[in-house]
Scaffold this active site. Structure first.
Site, mmCIF file in Angstrom:
data_model
loop_
_atom_site.group_PDB
_atom_site.id
_atom_site.type_symbol
_atom_site.label_atom_id
_atom_site.label_comp_id
_atom_site.label_asym_id
_atom_site.label_seq_id
_atom_site.Cartn_x
_atom_site.Cartn_y
_atom_site.Cartn_z
ATOM 1 N N CYS A 43 6.138 -5.320 0.300
ATOM 2 C CA CYS A 43 6.292 -4.000 -0.318
ATOM 3 C C CYS A 43 6.214 -2.887 0.732
ATOM 4 C CB CYS A 43 5.260 -3.843 -1.436
ATOM 5 S SG CYS A 43 5.752 -2.608 -2.646
ATOM 6 N N HIS A 84 4.820 -8.669 -4.513
ATOM 7 C CA HIS A 84 3.471 -8.959 -3.989
ATOM 8 C C HIS A 84 3.018 -10.382 -4.320
ATOM 9 C CE1 HIS A 84 2.306 -4.741 -3.063
ATOM 10 N NE2 HIS A 84 3.110 -4.450 -4.064
ATOM 11 N N GLU A 123 0.731 -11.931 -3.102
ATOM 12 C CA GLU A 123 -0.738 -11.988 -2.961
ATOM 13 C C GLU A 123 -1.458 -11.627 -4.259
ATOM 14 O OE1 GLU A 123 1.265 -9.757 -1.816
ATOM 15 O OE2 GLU A 123 0.401 -7.745 -1.897
ATOM 16 N N ILE A 131 5.445 -3.231 -7.761
ATOM 17 C CA ILE A 131 4.640 -2.025 -7.993
ATOM 18 C C ILE A 131 5.216 -0.894 -7.150
ATOM 19 C CG2 ILE A 131 2.332 -1.001 -7.847
ATOM 20 C CD1 ILE A 131 1.231 -3.933 -7.879
ATOM 21 N N ARG A 132 5.800 0.074 -7.794
ATOM 22 C CA ARG A 132 6.503 1.162 -7.082
ATOM 23 C C ARG A 132 7.276 0.570 -5.894
ATOM 24 N NH1 ARG A 132 3.967 5.141 -4.671
ATOM 25 N NH2 ARG A 132 2.139 3.902 -4.220
ATOM 26 N N GLY A 173 0.866 -1.182 0.000
ATOM 27 C CA GLY A 173 0.000 0.000 0.000
ATOM 28 C C GLY A 173 0.894 1.220 0.000
ATOM 29 N N GLU A 174 0.686 2.075 0.956
ATOM 30 C CA GLU A 174 1.497 3.287 1.063
ATOM 31 C C GLU A 174 2.131 3.292 2.460
ATOM 32 O OE1 GLU A 174 2.491 5.539 -1.157
ATOM 33 O OE2 GLU A 174 3.616 6.263 0.574
ATOM 34 N N SER A 175 3.460 3.158 2.492
ATOM 35 C CA SER A 175 4.126 2.953 3.792
ATOM 36 C C SER A 175 3.961 4.139 4.729
ATOM 37 C CB SER A 175 5.605 2.653 3.580
ATOM 38 O OG SER A 175 6.249 3.716 2.911
ATOM 39 N N ARG A 216 12.954 3.329 -1.111
ATOM 40 C CA ARG A 216 11.577 3.341 -1.623
ATOM 41 C C ARG A 216 11.570 3.666 -3.120
ATOM 42 N NH1 ARG A 216 8.383 7.606 0.963
ATOM 43 N NH2 ARG A 216 6.566 6.514 0.153
HETATM 44 N N1 GLN Z 1 5.888 2.924 -2.969
HETATM 45 C C1 GLN Z 1 5.110 2.506 -1.833
HETATM 46 C C2 GLN Z 1 5.690 3.058 -0.542
HETATM 47 O O1 GLN Z 1 6.727 3.555 -0.493
HETATM 48 C C3 GLN Z 1 5.033 0.998 -1.749
HETATM 49 C C4 GLN Z 1 4.263 0.437 -2.910
HETATM 50 C C5 GLN Z 1 3.587 -0.865 -2.685
HETATM 51 O O2 GLN Z 1 3.345 -1.290 -1.528
HETATM 52 N N2 GLN Z 1 3.202 -1.509 -3.763
HETATM 53 O O3 GLN Z 1 5.082 2.990 0.458
#
Ligand code: GLN
Length: 211
Positions: free
Chosen positions: A80, A177, A179, A140-141, A48-50, A111
């Site tokens: 992630c 991921h 999942e 993903i990112r 998600g978004e850390s 990151r």
């Molecule tokens: N770029 C996100 C972060 O820094 C992580 C991306 C992800 O969990 N797919 O939090």
């Protein structure tokens, strides 16, 4: 006895983790509050978004209970953003201004390490810990593990040697991921670790009534 697995459900792709567990016949539990951790054998921190996940852990009073969960030897796996939250440090160039970390996993992560132009890609990784067939990995990112402490073992690398999955005793981090692929071997392996941790649990856990 099946391992009881929780998935931190504050933000991110926790539903996909629960779906993977369900395919393995495990009813995972959404973890939103400290009490949700009681009696769990393993915990997954989703992608998600850390920065958001870290802030919500703080706000919902989950930081100390998660640290205690780890101290009791129970497995925690971060995927992630989840791996970033588990980490000791984020490389200063990629660290957000407010980035709450649990500091459990002795690594420095970078990151969004693959840059904005190629934010997502898929590849096959050799991960002997989970099986002999390669694992399809979705990035993903994604972060990478830039530095590993002495107790941290790399579990998977990209062809250029970049570390993208690690283990430190009961702590697991993956930059990708599992999942999202429908290949549940990583989850199955994590559940085995959680089950094994029941057997070597601290005395008060061993006294829990059998189910
Ligand atoms: N770029 C996100 C972060 O820094 C992580 C991306 C992800 O969990 N797919 O939090």
């Amino acid at each position: 006895m099946e391992a009881r697995i929780g998935v931190l459900a504050l933000q991110g792709d926790f539903q996909e983790h629960l779906a993977s567990l369900a395919r393995l016949g495990i009813a995972g539990r959404e973890v939103k509050l400290p009490d949700d951790l009681v009696d769990l054998d393993g915990l997954i921190l989703p992608g998600g978004e850390s920065t958001t996940i870290g802030r919500l852990i703080h706000r919902f009073g989950l930081r100390e209970p998660i640290l205690e969960f780890a101290r009791a030897g129970r497995p925690i796996w971060g995927t992630c953003a989840g791996m970033i939250v588990l980490a000791r440090e984020v490389d200063p160039e990629t660290r957000a201004r407010t980035q709450h970390l649990l500091g459990l996993l002795d690594v420095v992560v970078r990151r969004n390490a693959f840059g904005p132009q190629i934010e997502s890609f898929e590849t096959e990784l050799e991960i002997p810990a989970v099986g002999s067939e390669p694992v399809r990995a979705v990035f993903i990112r994604a972060p990478v593990v830039a530095e590993l402490g002495p107790a941290v073992e790399p579990l998977a690398r990209l062809p250029d040697g970049t570390v993208v999955a690690v283990r430190q005793d009961n702590l697991i981090g993956t930059a990708f991921h599992p999942e999202l692929t429908g290949d549940d071997r990583f989850h199955a392996w994590f559940c085995r670790l959680a089950r094994a941790s029941i057997a070597c649990a601290l005395p008060e856990r061993a006294r829990r009534p059998a189910q």
